[in-house]
Design an enzyme around this catalytic site. Sequence first.
Site, PDB file in Angstrom:
ATOM      1  N   GLY A 145      10.151   2.225   3.026  1.00 33.42           N
ATOM      2  CA  GLY A 145       9.834   2.083   4.655  1.00 33.42           C
ATOM      3  C   GLY A 145      10.078   3.322   5.137  1.00 33.42           C
ATOM      4  O   GLY A 145       9.163   4.526   4.235  1.00 33.42           O
TER       5      GLY A 145
ATOM      6  N   HIS B  51       1.736   6.570   2.538  1.00 32.34           N
ATOM      7  CA  HIS B  51       2.357   4.837   1.818  1.00 32.34           C
ATOM      8  C   HIS B  51       0.935   4.269   1.254  1.00 32.34           C
ATOM      9  O   HIS B  51       0.718   3.345   0.983  1.00 32.34           O
ATOM     10  CB  HIS B  51       3.185   4.577   2.792  1.00 32.34           C
ATOM     11  CG  HIS B  51       4.477   5.582   2.496  1.00 32.34           C
ATOM     12  ND1 HIS B  51       5.097   5.743   3.284  1.00 32.34           N
ATOM     13  CD2 HIS B  51       5.318   5.861   1.243  1.00 32.34           C
ATOM     14  CE1 HIS B  51       6.517   6.816   2.956  1.00 32.34           C
ATOM     15  NE2 HIS B  51       6.245   5.840   1.960  1.00 32.34           N
TER      16      HIS B  51
END
Length: 281
Positions: free
Chosen positions: A31, A37
Amino acid sequence: MKIVKLKKEMKKIAEGLRKSRCSIGFVPTMGFLHQGHMSLVEQAKKDCDKVVVSIFVNPIQFGKGEDFKSYPRDISSDFLKCKNGGADIIFLPSTEDIYPKGFQTYVDVSRLSKYLCGISRPGHFAGVATVVLKLFNIVKPHRAYFGEKDYQQILIIKQMVTDLDVDVKIINMPIVREADGLAMSSRNRYLTKVQRERARILNDALGMGERLIKEGERNPKKVVKELRGMILSQKIGEIDYISICAPDTLEELVEIRGKVLIALAVKIGRARLIDNRLIGI
């Protein structure tokens, strides 16, 4: 975009996708997503029919005194980025679902784990390999995507997949950097303004190391000495390691030849930052 919280449900969905001949691309994360990402999600979207992103801050890869509790989290922002990035499913499991009472099995890729980050973070890579294997078993991806900033992690996961005959293809993607060259990392958030400005020295040092090698320096100790002096001159923190090693085994070299990896880790305030560069001569 679907949000799945239970591994039982995720398994059922994955089995259905496989039966319908949909290819599954998987991006495992902890996260606090950034562009690094999202570059993985983007590539998975190009390669596969469905993209699953997991968000799970894995407790067993954190050692005593490390930042498990303070690791940055922003689920709402992560959801929005995944939705805008084209992810189809977010897998958001609980710690209790991943590690139920009585859990006692770990995966140890022993040789590759004893170098670089494995020296100062004992047990870290056993935690990484264990959770990644569990996630592979739950999500059942055809392809899984990892960033090259975590070079050692990629080697370990590839070795695990080979050794344990896991039916997934590992795709490594280039490091995504800030405008000044600092590798993107969720932990960059820990840096003060001054620390952030000085942290660019990590990428600058890798660049100097590459120049020295391409100009003919073949003694790794001399290159490491130059890089150490350059980083310490900024008075920004503590060097964990600087290593010039073989890219496939991570063993330190006594002579620079062929393709080599320069890898480093530096503690700057609350942040422990890693970076690397592959160099071919």
